[in-house]
Design an enzyme around this catalytic site. Structure first.
Site, PDB file in Angstrom:
ATOM      1  N   SER A 536      13.355  61.436  35.481  1.00  0.00           N
ATOM      2  CA  SER A 536      13.858  62.799  35.377  1.00  0.00           C
ATOM      3  C   SER A 536      14.782  62.888  34.158  1.00  0.00           C
ATOM      4  O   SER A 536      14.354  62.652  33.037  1.00  0.00           O
ATOM      5  CB  SER A 536      14.565  63.194  36.675  1.00  0.00           C
ATOM      6  OG  SER A 536      14.838  64.562  36.715  1.00  0.00           O
ATOM      7  N   HIS A 651       8.572  65.956  42.666  1.00  0.00           N
ATOM      8  CA  HIS A 651       9.457  65.375  41.663  1.00  0.00           C
ATOM      9  C   HIS A 651       9.676  63.883  41.883  1.00  0.00           C
ATOM     10  O   HIS A 651      10.025  63.167  40.952  1.00  0.00           O
ATOM     11  CB  HIS A 651      10.797  66.111  41.664  1.00  0.00           C
ATOM     12  CG  HIS A 651      11.675  65.737  40.515  1.00  0.00           C
ATOM     13  ND1 HIS A 651      11.241  65.752  39.198  1.00  0.00           N
ATOM     14  CD2 HIS A 651      12.964  65.323  40.476  1.00  0.00           C
ATOM     15  CE1 HIS A 651      12.232  65.379  38.405  1.00  0.00           C
ATOM     16  NE2 HIS A 651      13.276  65.115  39.152  1.00  0.00           N
TER      17      HIS A 651
END
Length: 677
Positions: A536, A651
């Site tokens: 991320s 995610h």
């Protein structure tokens, strides 16, 4: 300022051409990695560890008992179950299934992943369960009866969307969601909250609060006493990722609380609204430092908002930070870290102020609050270290007692390993701490295969954690594992985070480089044996390292990354991160964003490590287009790379336990190929 992007077509997440490219890259990379005989062994190892049935079943308080969400080889999506506290204390708790997510997914033909939920206290019978298709942030919410263990046929149901819902009472929800055209922010989140009553059509819900389209989002909270009495409701407007406004909902309209923009609501206990401060605050002639915990009296707020007094709960020192705050019936439980080592304390409001008592927990560990009971003053706390398996403690805050209740068996042989904590001097002289997990008898000849992990953003701290899979696959065979506590994180409070915001972002990257160079200076490793990993925001860190210091690293695992820093704000939730990185459309901020944008600094003439990009088609937070475009650009330049995109996963890039095991095996096979061979 920049040339037209020839790879915009890869931003079409489910586009036929884009997915064809993804499948081609997956096939090429998987063929190489999975052909390595180590891959299957690593996959079997990872799967055995993460599906082991002697894991700690981490608890939540539910009614008079305990609930747990459990995943194993038979329940890869998971099942929710419950038992009594007495049974939970035993070595073999007797569980009752509440719902089985695998069975539900099979029955409905959906790739359900649990996305959270909301339970109505104090009866804890009614729940809104959030279900995500493939791990997306967008969820469907359905009312569930926890006693009858079934979805309510005529209950509340919210269609899929990025949304939240909280119970006001048994027949009323506060809902923030997409209410139609023009009701979502540029970040893709709702800015309108409505009150929805049972039996009424959703489109007739009554608006109670409104932010603006330029905000990040809004959300609601309900303030209750332990007996369930509603004392009020709070509406939170996130102006950007860090600046918020908080309002009490009154008959006369929203009443704004007198708090600084950078503050976060943490709890409501003993009539006190408890907030953490992310910036210094002046109130009533008193200065409260950034990082402090303060409270406001709810009754005083409602009586005279201008005259309300703030009370200090706790102010951390210069090498301290608060990592967790929860409320029990009459106390606050606070996790406090000193030099990245955890502790916990209980705080009790006695009228004039707050009194604290330190909990007798082990030293030099990581401390995480698992659950707190608002029916009494008990809680669960998890304690672990890099080489110390997790132990779950049961604590009674009123009695100041802690009791080890359950422990995870060791997943790897750590008898020959030790943990050191060092500091590296960054470009501006700042001392940056980092942990090294290494063989006890390590030869300091620069030849140790070393994996360096970093994140450095959003005030998220990298605290010591026990990872059985990583330990078994990497530490037990003699690898070195390093975690860098770089700026941008929260290891030393808000100021450590603020130091690397926006135009100062390069300091976080300088910190990471300093740690890498310090490892080499100490002869723990060398560029030939040094690999790095991050996801991320940490994936952006990996991309920057690839571009800025390619000679330092042999392997780069770049997970669900941001890489195009001139378009991140136009992709999915990216607009919400402009408070962290800056605004590419702002002429004053675009230049430094361009300087740290890996996508814009690839060079066909440079010599790079062969990176491994991992992302997910279903990630509706960080757009998979970042990794896709970076890889495609490298391909046109004839630069080597590996690429794997999980078609599901969200995610986290892994929708279930088998996919998590696969991803770990792929990553560590790659690391062995690069750093050991």
């Amino acid at each position: 300022m920049t040339e037209a992007d020839p790879f915009l077509w890869l931003e079409d997440v489910e586009g036929e051409q884009a997915l064809a490219w993804v499948r081609e890259q997956n096939a090429r990379s998987l063929a190489r990695i999975e052909a390595d005989p180590r891959y299957q062994r690593l996959y079997d190892t990872a799967l055995a560890v993460i599906t082991a049935e002697d894991r700690i079943p981490y608890p939540m308080f539910l009614g008079e008992g305990i609930s747990n969400f459990w995943q194993d080889s038979k329940h890869v999506r998971g099942l929710s179950r419950r038992t009594t506290l007495a049974s939970y204390r035993s070595t073999e708790p007797q569980w009752e299934t509440i719902y089985d997510l695998d069975a539900l997914a099979a029955a409905e033909g959906r790739n359900w992943v649990i996305g959270g939920g909301a339970v109505l206290p104090p009866e804890d019978r009614q729940a809104m369960i959030a279900l995500s298709d493939g791990g997306k942030d967008a969820v469907t919410m359905r009312e569930f009866d926890l006693v009858e263990r079934r979805f309510v046929d005529t209950g509340f149901t919210l269609p899929e969307g990025k949304q939240s819902a909280v119970w006001l009472d048994a027949d009323t929800l506060f809902v923030a969601r997409d209410w139609g055209a023009g009701t979502m922010t540029a970040s893709g989140y709702p800015y309108i909250i409505k009150r929805w009553r049972r039996g009424a059509p959703l489109d007739t819900a009554e608006e109670v609060f409104r932010g603006t389209p330029d905000d990040v989002s809004v959300r609601a909270g309900v303030l209750r006493d332990p007996d369930g009495t509603v004392r009020g409701a709070v509406m939170i407007r996130a102006v950007d990722f860090y600046v918020s406004e908080r309002f009490l909902l009154t008959e006369g309209g929203p009443l704004k609380l007198p708090l600084p923009g950078k503050a976060s609501m943490q709890a409501f206990v003993s009539g006190q609204l408890v907030f953490s401060l992310e910036e210094e605050w002046q109130r009533g002639g008193t200065s409260y430092p950034s990082g402090a915990l303060v409270s406001l009296d709810l009754a005083q707020c409602l009586a005279d908002i201008e005259a309300v007094e703030a009370r200090l709960v706790y102010a951390p020192g210069p090498r301290e930070t608060i990592e967790g705050v929860v409320a029990t019936r009459s106390r606050l439980l606070v996790a406090i870290y000193r030099n990245v080592r955890g502790s916990a304390a209980a705080f009790h409001f006695d009228g004039p102020g707050w009194q604290s008592t330190a909990l007798p927990l082990p030293d030099n560990v990581s401390v995480q609050i698992v659950a707190a009971n608002d029916r009494d003053d008990t809680a669960f706390i998890d304690v672990a270290g890099y080489l110390q398996p997790n132990t779950l403690y049961f604590t009674d805050l009123a009695a100041n007692t802690v009791e080890p209740l359950k422990s995870m068996p060791a997943r790897f042989d750590a008898s020959n390993a030790v943990v050191d904590q060092f500091e590296a001097a960054s470009s501006d002289g700042t001392a940056v701490p980092y942990f090294v997990v290494r063989p006890r008898d390590l030869s300091l000849d620069g030849n140790a295969p070393t994996l360096l992990y970093g994140y450095g953003g959003f005030q998220i701290s990298m605290t010591p954690a026990y990872s059985g899979a990583l330990g078994k696959m990497w530490i037990e065979p003699g690898g070195v594992y390093v975690v860098a506590n770089i700026r941008g994180g929260g290891e030393f409070g808000p100021d450590w985070h603020h130091a690397a915001l926006k135009e100062h972002r390069q300091l976080a990257y300088d910190d990471f480089i300093a740690v890498a160079e310090d490892l080499i200076r100490r002869k723990i490793t060398s560029p030939r044996r040094l690999g790095i990993m991050g996801g991320s925001n940490g994936g952006l860190l990996m991309g920057v390292m690839l571009i800025q210091r390619p000679e330092l690293f042999r392997a780069i695992v770049c997970q669900v990354p941001l890489l195009d820093m001139l378009r991140f704000h136009k992709l999915l939730a990216g607009a919400s991160w402009m408070a962290e990185y800056g605004d590419p459309d702002n002429p004053e901020e675009a230049p430094f964003l361009e300087r740290i944008s890996p996508y814009h600094h690839l060079s066909a003439s440079a010599t790079y490590a062969e990176p491994f990009f991992l992302t997910s088609t279903k990630d509706d937070r960080v757009h998979p287009g970042h990794a896709r475009k970076m890889a495609a650009k490298m391909a046109t330049m004839g630069l080597p790379f590996l690429y794997y995109e999980n078609i599901d996963g969200g995610h986290a890039a892994a929708a279930n336990l088998t996919e998590r095991a696969r991803r770990s095996a792929l990553e560590f096979t790659y690391l062995f190929q690069k750093l050991v061979d």
